[in-house]
Scaffold this motif. Structure first.
Motif, mmCIF file in Angstrom:
data_model
loop_
_atom_site.group_PDB
_atom_site.id
_atom_site.type_symbol
_atom_site.label_atom_id
_atom_site.label_comp_id
_atom_site.label_asym_id
_atom_site.label_seq_id
_atom_site.Cartn_x
_atom_site.Cartn_y
_atom_site.Cartn_z
ATOM 1 N N ARG A 49 -59.545 22.942 21.866
ATOM 2 C CA ARG A 49 -60.375 23.987 22.485
ATOM 3 C C ARG A 49 -59.931 24.257 23.920
ATOM 4 N NH1 ARG A 49 -65.417 25.546 20.891
ATOM 5 N NH2 ARG A 49 -66.123 25.441 23.068
ATOM 6 N N GLU B 226 -67.383 26.254 28.457
ATOM 7 C CA GLU B 226 -66.153 26.148 27.689
ATOM 8 C C GLU B 226 -65.197 25.076 28.211
ATOM 9 O OE1 GLU B 226 -65.678 27.856 24.857
ATOM 10 O OE2 GLU B 226 -67.701 28.605 25.155
ATOM 11 N N PHE C 57 -68.584 30.535 31.788
ATOM 12 C CA PHE C 57 -67.407 30.149 31.002
ATOM 13 C C PHE C 57 -66.907 28.770 31.422
ATOM 14 C CE2 PHE C 57 -62.775 29.910 30.636
ATOM 15 C CZ PHE C 57 -62.581 30.202 29.293
ATOM 16 N N ARG D 41 -58.676 27.745 25.866
ATOM 17 C CA ARG D 41 -59.359 28.259 27.053
ATOM 18 C C ARG D 41 -58.402 28.332 28.250
ATOM 19 N NH1 ARG D 41 -61.932 27.992 22.440
ATOM 20 N NH2 ARG D 41 -64.188 28.371 22.599
#
Length: 207
Positions: free
Chosen positions: A130, A105, A101, A134
């Motif tokens: 984004r 991300e 992740f 996150r």
């Protein structure tokens, strides 16, 4: 072991892990601004890693290991008493999931774009959107938790570097109180404080 690194780059996560584990490791600074990129001992970095990216870990057997998601568990497994990653089972997979992740991300999907001076404004705006999503996810997860998964792990070391980049970019952490408190706790951890101070000094010296 040898770690090829660049000051304040994502390779700092491995420095943190090494200090946490008490590993005997040699640090080889890579000048990533030079063309071609060069290691401080004069080696052309592309001869070490054709991808031209840090970190690279050279093991005691001479194997070259690339990518945070592989290097960090390797260091943890070499020093199991450090507890930097569970030996097996669901808890190990959870830490590995966090490494994935953070790498995809946050690192590649967000910060790589924001830190690239050639990235167009539209791409940077999208990356910020984004990242906000996150970071909100991380903030919710960290409420009531000291670390990402159980005890301190290599995933926390990697995430700390991303949060350091976030501070450099002056991202607003007002909406993320749990994540802010987590970042402040990590900053005082001896392995992190040592790695951060050393790399910041090197970074400023090269500026």
């Amino acid at each position: 072991m040898d770690l090829y690194f660049s000051p304040m780059a994502c390779s700092m996560a491995t420095r943190i892990a090494a200090y946490e584990a008490g590993a005997d490791i040699r640090f080889l600074k890579v000048d990533t601004k030079a063309r071609p990129k060069v290691v401080e001992d004069g080696t052309a970095f592309l001869e070490v890693n054709a991808r031209g990216q840090v970190p690279v870990l050279r093991t005691d057997d001479g194997e070259l290991i690339f990518e945070n998601a592989v290097i960090l568990p390797y260091v943890a497994d070499r020093f199991p008493a450090s507890g930097l990653i569970p030996a097996d089972g669901p808890e190990r997979r959870k830490v590995q999931g966090w490494l994935s992740f953070i790498g995809s991300e946050l690192h590649i999907g967000g910060f790589t774009v924001l830190l690239n001076p050639k990235a167009p404004d539209g791409a940077k705006a999208f990356a910020r959107e984004r990242l906000a999503e996150r970071l909100a996810h991380l903030d919710a997860h960290l409420k009531g938790r000291e670390f990402l998964q159980g005890r301190f792990s290599v995933a926390d070391a990697y995430l700390f570097v991303m949060l350091t980049w976030a501070r450099y970019l002056s991202l607003d952490f007002g909406p993320y109180p749990a994540l802010t408190a987590y970042r402040e706790r990590l900053q005082t951890r001896p392995s992190i404080a040592r790695a951060f101070d050393e790399e910041l000094t090197l970074f400023k010296a090269a500026a």
